[in-house]
Write a protein that holds these residues in place. Structure first.
Motif, short mmCIF file in Angstrom:
data_model
loop_
_atom_site.label_atom_id
_atom_site.label_comp_id
_atom_site.label_asym_id
_atom_site.label_seq_id
_atom_site.Cartn_x
_atom_site.Cartn_y
_atom_site.Cartn_z
N LYS A 70 51.16 41.00 -3.93
CA LYS A 70 50.96 42.01 -4.98
C LYS A 70 49.49 42.12 -5.36
O LYS A 70 48.96 43.22 -5.52
CB LYS A 70 51.80 41.66 -6.21
CG LYS A 70 53.31 41.82 -6.00
CD LYS A 70 54.07 41.51 -7.27
CE LYS A 70 55.57 41.68 -7.07
NZ LYS A 70 56.34 41.34 -8.30
N ARG A 106 47.58 43.89 -2.55
CA ARG A 106 47.83 45.33 -2.53
C ARG A 106 47.04 46.04 -3.63
O ARG A 106 46.48 47.12 -3.41
CB ARG A 106 49.33 45.59 -2.69
CG ARG A 106 49.74 47.05 -2.78
CD ARG A 106 49.41 47.82 -1.50
NE ARG A 106 49.79 49.21 -1.62
CZ ARG A 106 50.97 49.70 -1.23
NH1 ARG A 106 51.90 48.90 -0.73
NH2 ARG A 106 51.24 50.98 -1.35
N ASP A 143 44.25 48.79 -2.80
CA ASP A 143 44.41 50.14 -3.33
C ASP A 143 43.16 50.56 -4.12
O ASP A 143 42.68 51.69 -4.00
CB ASP A 143 45.64 50.23 -4.23
CG ASP A 143 46.94 50.29 -3.45
OD1 ASP A 143 46.88 50.46 -2.21
OD2 ASP A 143 48.01 50.15 -4.07
N SER A 183 43.58 50.88 3.41
CA SER A 183 44.96 50.86 3.88
C SER A 183 45.18 49.61 4.71
O SER A 183 44.23 48.91 5.08
CB SER A 183 45.27 52.11 4.70
OG SER A 183 44.46 52.16 5.86
N THR A 241 55.39 44.68 0.56
CA THR A 241 54.56 44.76 -0.65
C THR A 241 53.11 45.10 -0.32
O THR A 241 52.48 45.89 -1.03
CB THR A 241 54.63 43.43 -1.43
OG1 THR A 241 55.99 43.20 -1.84
CG2 THR A 241 53.74 43.46 -2.65
N ILE A 242 52.57 44.52 0.75
CA ILE A 242 51.16 44.81 1.06
C ILE A 242 50.98 46.20 1.66
O ILE A 242 49.86 46.70 1.72
CB ILE A 242 50.52 43.74 1.97
CG1 ILE A 242 51.13 43.75 3.36
CG2 ILE A 242 50.59 42.37 1.34
CD1 ILE A 242 50.37 42.87 4.35
N GLY A 243 52.07 46.82 2.12
CA GLY A 243 51.99 48.22 2.45
C GLY A 243 51.78 48.59 3.90
O GLY A 243 50.91 49.42 4.21
#
Length: 247
Positions: A45, A48, A52, A57, A80-82
């Motif tokens: 979290k 990320r 962000d 990315s 969660t990290i995307g």
């Protein structure tokens, strides 16, 4: 190339462990717009949020943790990290790449992980070193036979430097694996085991020809070891690759 140039964070592992946020900021200041973590389970979290904030990315993530931790826990961290690209960077015994039976076992492992990952909206890939390239099985580099045994949804991230160390004609190998390769580790140096890497464009790798052989693959810069300032080498690598894209 529509995907931004990425950087494998293992390159800056020592600095990252000391001050993650400062390292990510330095990479963004160099011009990188994407990163590839090597441990998605460490504060996903927080990672990320910082990414962000910096406009970074996540092009994919290595996830060796899948081989020794509860997969669902690792998959949750990755979500969660995307990113949806989950790459196994090692962990299969070298000997498995010397016979077809061993390659079938490696494929079964990766295919099983891919089936589990799909339930989380994620995809599995495999990243090579020299030991998947150097052995020949049925007259081909072992990784080529492995590719034939993988489920269609399993992709490859070809480490172009290690492929060269393993004896491959890298552009030709990429051509034969066309359609399976979704990411490249773009590296440079003397192509000698144990010798430090250089900034991309400063070694003997035929980088333009390699990139031309896999035009749709994400470019991920990595230096396993570096004899010079690693951030300077990453900046030089980014400048060189950007110049190739602009030419």
């Amino acid at each position: 190339m529509s995907e931004p140039i990425s950087v494998q964070l293992y390159t800056v592992r020592d600095a990252l462990s000391a001050d993650r946020d400062t390292v990510l900021r330095r990479l963004a200041e160099i011009g990188y717009r994407a990163v590839e973590p090597y441990d998605p389970t460490t504060d996903p979290k927080g990672f990320r949020q910082v990414a962000d904030d910096l406009g970074l990315s996540v092009s994919g993530t290595h996830a060796s943790a899948l081989l020794h931790r509860e997969p669902a826990e690792v998959f949750d961290a990755i979500a969660t990290i995307g990113t949806d690209k989950v790459i196994i960077p090692a962990g299969v015994a070298h000997e498995e790449f010397t016979t077809r039976d061993g390659l079938q076992r490696a494929a079964d492992l990766l295919n099983g992980l891919a089936e589990q990952a799909a339930g989380h909206g994620l995809r599995i890939g495999y990243h090579n070193h020299w030991w998947e390239i150097e052995p020949e099985v049925e007259g081909r580099h072992a990784i080529e036979v492995l590719a034939d045994l993988l489920a269609p949804e399993v992709f490859l991230e070809i480490d172009t430097y290690w492929a060269a160390v393993g004896g491959a004609d890298v552009p030709a190998l990429l051509g034969r694996l066309s359609g399976r390769v979704e990411a490249l580790h773009v590296k440079d140096g003397p192509v000698i085991k144990g010798e430090p890497h250089t900034a991309v464009g400063r070694g003997v790798m035929p980088v333009p020809e390699i990139l031309a052989a896999a035009p749709g693959a994400v470019r991920v810069v990595e230096l396993d070891e570096c004899a010079t300032d690693v951030f300077a080498a990453l900046a030089d690598s980014h400048t060189y690759l950007t110049s190739l894209e602009d030419s």
